[in-house]
Design a protein around this motif. Sequence first.
Motif, short mmCIF file in Angstrom:
data_model
loop_
_atom_site.label_atom_id
_atom_site.label_comp_id
_atom_site.label_asym_id
_atom_site.label_seq_id
_atom_site.Cartn_x
_atom_site.Cartn_y
_atom_site.Cartn_z
N ILE A 3 -4.65 12.36 21.59
CA ILE A 3 -4.01 11.02 21.38
C ILE A 3 -5.32 10.05 21.24
N ALA A 4 -6.34 10.51 22.11
CA ALA A 4 -7.63 9.60 22.17
C ALA A 4 -8.09 9.47 20.61
N THR A 5 -7.96 10.70 19.82
CA THR A 5 -8.84 10.50 18.49
C THR A 5 -7.90 9.75 17.70
N LEU A 6 -6.62 9.76 17.70
CA LEU A 6 -5.77 9.00 16.95
C LEU A 6 -6.09 7.53 17.37
N VAL A 7 -6.10 7.24 18.57
CA VAL A 7 -6.37 5.85 18.91
C VAL A 7 -7.43 5.29 18.53
N SER A 8 -8.34 6.23 18.43
CA SER A 8 -9.77 5.54 18.08
C SER A 8 -10.17 5.41 16.55
N MET A 9 -9.02 5.89 15.78
CA MET A 9 -8.92 5.67 14.42
C MET A 9 -8.17 4.22 14.04
N GLY A 10 -7.83 3.57 15.27
CA GLY A 10 -7.12 2.27 15.33
C GLY A 10 -5.55 2.30 15.39
N PHE A 11 -4.89 3.42 15.52
CA PHE A 11 -3.48 3.63 15.74
C PHE A 11 -2.78 3.20 17.19
N ASP A 12 -1.71 2.78 17.24
CA ASP A 12 -1.26 2.55 18.50
C ASP A 12 -1.16 3.70 19.23
N ARG A 13 -1.24 3.80 20.72
CA ARG A 13 -1.11 5.09 21.68
C ARG A 13 0.20 5.53 21.39
N ASN A 14 1.46 4.81 21.78
CA ASN A 14 2.66 5.36 21.62
C ASN A 14 2.95 6.16 20.35
N ASN A 15 2.64 5.20 19.31
CA ASN A 15 2.92 5.74 17.69
C ASN A 15 1.93 7.18 17.51
N ILE A 28 -7.93 7.05 4.33
CA ILE A 28 -7.97 8.51 4.97
C ILE A 28 -9.07 8.31 5.98
N PRO A 29 -8.51 8.22 7.18
CA PRO A 29 -9.59 8.22 8.37
C PRO A 29 -10.34 9.71 8.46
N VAL A 30 -11.50 9.63 9.22
CA VAL A 30 -12.06 11.01 9.57
C VAL A 30 -11.47 11.43 10.71
N SER A 31 -11.01 12.70 10.91
CA SER A 31 -10.42 13.32 12.23
C SER A 31 -11.45 14.35 12.77
N THR A 32 -12.02 14.86 12.13
CA THR A 32 -13.20 15.76 12.83
C THR A 32 -14.82 15.48 12.05
N ALA A 86 -1.80 16.50 10.52
CA ALA A 86 -0.37 16.07 9.90
C ALA A 86 -0.13 14.77 10.72
N ALA A 87 -0.30 14.76 11.99
CA ALA A 87 0.05 13.51 12.44
C ALA A 87 -0.77 12.36 11.89
N THR A 88 -2.09 12.39 11.59
CA THR A 88 -2.91 11.35 10.84
C THR A 88 -1.79 11.02 9.66
N ASN A 89 -1.35 11.98 8.78
CA ASN A 89 -0.88 11.65 7.52
C ASN A 89 0.46 11.10 7.71
N ILE A 90 1.25 11.29 8.82
CA ILE A 90 2.58 10.46 9.15
C ILE A 90 2.36 9.39 9.59
N LEU A 91 1.13 8.96 10.36
CA LEU A 91 0.87 7.58 10.76
C LEU A 91 0.47 6.78 9.74
N LEU A 92 -0.44 7.46 8.59
CA LEU A 92 -0.56 6.60 7.49
C LEU A 92 0.43 6.24 6.61
N GLU A 93 1.29 7.42 6.49
CA GLU A 93 2.37 7.12 5.58
C GLU A 93 3.24 6.01 6.19
N ALA A 94 3.60 5.94 7.20
CA ALA A 94 4.30 4.78 8.08
C ALA A 94 3.53 3.48 8.00
N HIS A 95 2.27 3.57 8.10
CA HIS A 95 1.52 2.49 7.96
C HIS A 95 1.57 1.78 6.41
N SER A 96 2.06 2.37 5.49
CA SER A 96 1.75 2.33 4.18
C SER A 96 3.00 1.66 3.77
N HIS A 97 4.03 1.63 4.78
CA HIS A 97 5.48 0.72 4.46
C HIS A 97 5.17 -0.65 5.31
#
Length: 293
Positions: free
Chosen positions: A256-268, A137-141, A282-293
């Motif tokens: 978007i920049a915050t999520l990209v700084s966590m290592g996620f693809d910009r478009n995703n 779980i990444p830090v978002s704030t 919520a977006a962070t959890n969606i990305l993590l859930e997708a990444h787990s697959h």
Amino acid sequence: MNGSPSGFNNAPVTRTFVVACALFTILFGIQGRSNKLGLSYQDIFKKFQLWKLIVSVFAFSSTPELMFGLYLLYYFRVFERQIGSNKYSVFILFSVIVSLLSAILALALLKDPTLNVLTSGPYGLIFSSFVPFYLDIPVSTRFRVFGLGFSDKSFIYLAGLQLLLSSWKRSILPGICGILAGSLYRLNVFHIRRMKLPEFIASFFYRLSWPSVGSTSPAAPSRNVLGNMPSHTSRQVEGNYPVPMSSIIEPPEDSIATLVSMGFDRNNARQALVQARNDINAATNILLEAHSH
């Protein structure tokens, strides 16, 4: 971080476990037997009281422990959504069994007269969950209070620390054993992360209708894959976020920049924010859930 969506949607196993913990704790509290639920050396090696072994996994010994424990269990439901109820059930069984066996072995080896009784409650599961929480779980704030740095994850760590130290040695040992169990699960010993329970067992939890706040009628769990993520013109997105086409707002660039700084693809990251209606947690959890697959 709130582990959205809210309530126990797509987390029936967590819901059942939380309700069971609350019921067992209240029942034995009313009977005035809460202080007798902790496992002792005699219970394990001489009397072997099976009922006490089972109850000690669910019932907390005090109201403060119950409050912090249920808060953490409720938060960690995000992991059930990530890996699915079936695998999460295996995670629970593995965490409980390994942490109990570790605690029993520690009691036998230490033979500490000041540690003759362990506190009761699902310490094994809770502190096992801190392993994926720390690693996945990444830090978002981030923010500062009186010059000290904190993040949105700090509150979860503080709740865990409070629970870990609630009964000093009696609670520290089960907590450490829980972290050990979580680490072994993470290392995939015996290929445990591939194991699944029979489908009829997993589906049983969906058919339960606990009167719990925030839960809706059980529905089959859905899994999100970013490759199939709806575009920003979609009318329905995952996580029970029905978004009319006309109400969609383009995600802010800083989010978007915050999520990209966590290592996620910009478009995703952008698509996840659209799905989450620009809720970065919520977006962070969606990305993590997708990444787990």
